[in-house]
Scaffold this motif. Structure first.
Motif, short mmCIF file in Angstrom:
data_model
loop_
_atom_site.label_atom_id
_atom_site.label_comp_id
_atom_site.label_asym_id
_atom_site.label_seq_id
_atom_site.Cartn_x
_atom_site.Cartn_y
_atom_site.Cartn_z
N VAL A 125 0.84 -1.21 0.00
CA VAL A 125 0.00 0.00 0.00
C VAL A 125 0.87 1.26 0.00
O VAL A 125 0.58 2.24 -0.70
CB VAL A 125 -0.97 0.00 1.20
N ARG A 126 1.96 1.24 0.77
CA ARG A 126 2.87 2.38 0.77
C ARG A 126 3.45 2.63 -0.63
O ARG A 126 3.57 3.77 -1.07
CB ARG A 126 4.02 2.15 1.76
N GLY A 127 3.80 1.55 -1.32
CA GLY A 127 4.33 1.69 -2.67
C GLY A 127 3.30 2.23 -3.64
O GLY A 127 3.62 3.06 -4.50
N ALA A 128 2.05 1.77 -3.49
CA ALA A 128 0.97 2.26 -4.35
C ALA A 128 0.75 3.76 -4.14
O ALA A 128 0.56 4.52 -5.10
CB ALA A 128 -0.31 1.48 -4.07
N LYS A 129 0.79 4.19 -2.89
CA LYS A 129 0.59 5.62 -2.58
C LYS A 129 1.80 6.44 -3.00
O LYS A 129 1.65 7.56 -3.51
CB LYS A 129 0.32 5.80 -1.09
N GLN A 130 3.00 5.89 -2.79
CA GLN A 130 4.21 6.62 -3.15
C GLN A 130 4.22 6.97 -4.63
O GLN A 130 4.67 8.04 -5.04
CB GLN A 130 5.44 5.77 -2.81
N ASN A 131 3.69 6.06 -5.44
CA ASN A 131 3.71 6.24 -6.90
C ASN A 131 2.37 6.68 -7.47
O ASN A 131 2.18 6.69 -8.68
CB ASN A 131 4.17 4.95 -7.56
N GLN A 132 1.44 7.03 -6.57
CA GLN A 132 0.14 7.59 -6.95
C GLN A 132 -0.61 6.71 -7.95
O GLN A 132 -1.08 7.17 -8.99
CB GLN A 132 0.30 9.01 -7.51
N LEU A 133 -0.74 5.43 -7.61
CA LEU A 133 -1.62 4.57 -8.40
C LEU A 133 -3.05 5.08 -8.28
O LEU A 133 -3.38 5.83 -7.34
CB LEU A 133 -1.53 3.12 -7.91
N PRO A 134 -3.94 4.71 -9.19
CA PRO A 134 -5.31 5.20 -9.13
C PRO A 134 -5.95 4.95 -7.76
O PRO A 134 -5.74 3.90 -7.15
CB PRO A 134 -6.02 4.40 -10.23
N GLN A 135 -6.73 5.92 -7.30
CA GLN A 135 -7.30 5.84 -5.96
C GLN A 135 -8.17 4.60 -5.79
O GLN A 135 -8.15 3.96 -4.72
CB GLN A 135 -8.12 7.10 -5.66
N HIS A 136 -8.91 4.22 -6.83
CA HIS A 136 -9.78 3.05 -6.70
C HIS A 136 -8.96 1.78 -6.49
O HIS A 136 -9.39 0.86 -5.78
CB HIS A 136 -10.68 2.90 -7.94
N TYR A 137 -7.76 1.75 -7.07
CA TYR A 137 -6.92 0.57 -6.91
C TYR A 137 -6.27 0.55 -5.53
O TYR A 137 -6.15 -0.52 -4.91
CB TYR A 137 -5.86 0.52 -8.01
N ILE A 138 -5.86 1.71 -5.04
CA ILE A 138 -5.32 1.79 -3.68
C ILE A 138 -6.36 1.33 -2.68
O ILE A 138 -6.07 0.57 -1.74
CB ILE A 138 -4.86 3.23 -3.36
N GLN A 139 -7.60 1.76 -2.87
CA GLN A 139 -8.67 1.34 -1.96
C GLN A 139 -8.88 -0.16 -2.01
O GLN A 139 -9.16 -0.81 -1.00
CB GLN A 139 -9.96 2.09 -2.31
N ARG A 140 -8.72 -0.74 -3.20
CA ARG A 140 -8.85 -2.19 -3.34
C ARG A 140 -7.74 -2.89 -2.55
O ARG A 140 -7.99 -3.89 -1.85
CB ARG A 140 -8.78 -2.58 -4.81
N LEU A 141 -6.53 -2.36 -2.63
CA LEU A 141 -5.43 -2.94 -1.86
C LEU A 141 -5.68 -2.81 -0.36
O LEU A 141 -5.38 -3.74 0.41
CB LEU A 141 -4.11 -2.25 -2.23
N GLU A 142 -6.21 -1.69 0.05
CA GLU A 142 -6.47 -1.47 1.47
C GLU A 142 -7.53 -2.42 2.02
O GLU A 142 -7.57 -2.68 3.23
CB GLU A 142 -6.88 -0.02 1.72
N ARG A 143 -8.37 -2.95 1.14
CA ARG A 143 -9.43 -3.87 1.59
C ARG A 143 -8.95 -5.32 1.67
O ARG A 143 -9.71 -6.20 2.12
CB ARG A 143 -10.64 -3.78 0.65
N VAL A 144 -7.73 -5.59 1.24
CA VAL A 144 -7.21 -6.96 1.29
C VAL A 144 -7.18 -7.44 2.74
O VAL A 144 -6.66 -6.76 3.63
CB VAL A 144 -5.81 -7.04 0.66
#
Length: 337
Positions: A125-144
Motif C-alpha cells: 500500500v505504501r508503494g501504491a501511494k508513493q507512486n500515486q496509483l489510481p485511488q480506486h486501486y489503492i482502496q482495493r489494496l487497502e481492503r485486502v
C-alpha cells in the motif's frame, strides 16, 4: 544484450526503498496496468510469513503497478529476490495509452490461496501511494484481508528504517521542493520574498482541484487553495528553494497550512513537494482581477498545458477595481526585466 530493461512491480517492489535494497540501479519510469489479470495472494512468501502477491488470469481484470528502468546487472539480483517465481514478459498499458514490454514474475503451477501479513500489505500500500496509483486501486489494496500473524518480520523493519532514513536525509538537505499553484506560479511574485527559487519543472497534483475561497485583504478577493477531489488535477510549478526560505514562504502563506504532496512532473519524474492548503472550511470567494492576472501570467510564463490555461482564464473574478499594492510590486518587477 541491452544495458537496461523494464521491470513491472505490482507488490512490495512498488516501494522504492524496498526495491533498492537489492537493485540499486532501479529508476522510476511510469505507472501502468496489466490487463486480463487480477492480484491474488498465495503460498507463504519467504521472509514475509504469509501469502505472496501473484498474477492470475481474469477476463476484464487489471493489475496496476510501477514500471522501473533497471540496469542489466541487476537482472540476476532481481531473479534471486523472486527465486520462487518465474520471469515472464508482459505488455503494460501506461496512463497515456502506450504499451511497454516489461519483465515481471509469476508463481506458476499449483498454489494455495493464502492471506498476506499486515507487514507485507503495508509495504504494498505504501508503494501504491508513493507512486500515486489510481485511488480506486489503492482502496482495493487497502481492503485486502490479512492473516493473524503479529510476529517479527526483519525485512519489514529493514524497509521501514530505510524510509525513516530517507526522511532524515530530506530534512538535512540544503534545498527543498515547493509546488505552487496560485500567484507563486509567477517567478517574479515568488521571488519577492523567496529569492532562491529556481524553476525545476511543471507538475500535476492528482486527485485535487483548484478552489478560490475567503477574502484576502492583500489581494482584495478570494485566494487559491486545493481540495481533494477524486479524478481532479491541479497543474503548477515545482520550484527548488534553499531551506533558509522556508520561514519567509511560511510567512507569505500566512493562514495556510503547509503539507507534503506527491507531484507528477512533466519531465517524467515524481516529486515530494511542500505546498500550502487552507483547511478551515473557508466559504467560496471569487478572486480579484489582479490576483487572477498574476496566476495566468505565471501559467503562461511556465507553459502550463493549454487546456488548463483556458480553465484559469474562464474563472470569474469579483470585478474589484481599486489599488492592490502587492500587484503593483509584481508588475514593476516584470517591467524591469
Amino acid at each position: 544484450m541491452a544495458s537496461t530493461f523494464k521491470y513491472f512491480a505490482f507488490a512490495s517492489n512498488m516501494l522504492k526503498q524496498r526495491l533498492l535494497i537489492n537493485n540499486p540501479s532501479a529508476v522510476f519510469n511510469t505507472v501502468g496496468k496489466l490487463q486480463g489479470h487480477q492480484l491474488i495472494f498465495c503460498n507463504e512468501y519467504p521472509g514475509w510469513h504469509g501469502g505472496g502477491a501473484n498474477l492470475a488470469e481474469k477476463e476484464g481484470g487489471e493489475v496496476w503497478g510501477v514500471v522501473w528502468t533497471m540496469g542489466s546487472a541487476d537482472r540476476d539480483s532481481l531473479d534471486r529476490q523472486e527465486k520462487d517465481y518465474t520471469p515472464i514478459q508482459v505488455p503494460i498499458i501506461t496512463p497515456d495509452g502506450a504499451t511497454v514490454d516489461c519483465r515481471t514474475y509469476q508463481l506458476q503451477g499449483q498454489y494455495d490461496v493464502t492471506k498476506p501479513t499486515r507487514h507485507y500489505k503495508d509495504i504494498i500500500v505504501r508503494g501504491a501511494k508513493q507512486n500515486q496509483l489510481p485511488q480506486h486501486y489503492i482502496q482495493r489494496l487497502e481492503r485486502v484481508q490479512c492473516s493473524d500473524f503479529y510476529g517479527h518480520v526483519p525485512i519489514y523493519e529493514q524497509i521501514i528504517n530505510k524510509l525513516k532514513s530517507s526522511l532524515i536525509i530530506m530534512a538535512a538537505a540544503r534545498t527543498f521542493l515547493y509546488f505552487s499553484f496560485g500567484s507563486n506560479l509567477l517567478r517574479q511574485r515568488l521571488q519577492l520574498a523567496n529569492p532562491s527559487a529556481v524553476f525545476k519543472t511543471v507538475g500535476k497534483l492528482e486527485d485535487f482541484e483548484l478552489v478560490f475561497v475567503g477574502q484576502s485583504g492583500r489581494w482584495q478577493g478570494g485566494v487559491a487553495s486545493i481540495e481533494e477531489k477524486k479524478g481532479g488535477e491541479v497543474y503548477g510549478v515545482v520550484w527548488t528553494l534553499n531551506r533558509e526560505d522556508i520561514p519567509t514562504l511560511d510567512k507569505q502563506e500566512g493562514i495556510y497550512t503547509p503539507m507534503e504532496v506527491e507531484v507528477a512532473g512533466m519531465d517524467g519524474g515524481r516529486y515530494t513537494c511542500r505546498t500550502y492548503q487552507l483547511r478551515i472550511g473557508w466559504p467560496p470567494g471569487p478572486p480579484s482581477p489582479h490576483y487572477k492576472d498574476v496566476i495566468i501570467r505565471g501559467a503562461r510564463q511556465n507553459s502550463l498545458p493549454d487546456h488548463y490555461l483556458k480553465y484559469l482564464e474562464s474563472i470569474k473574478d469579483n470585478g474589484f477595481q481599486g489599488d492592490v499594492p502587492v500587484y503593483n510590486d509584481v508588475m514593476r518587477l516584470l517591467e524591469n526585466q
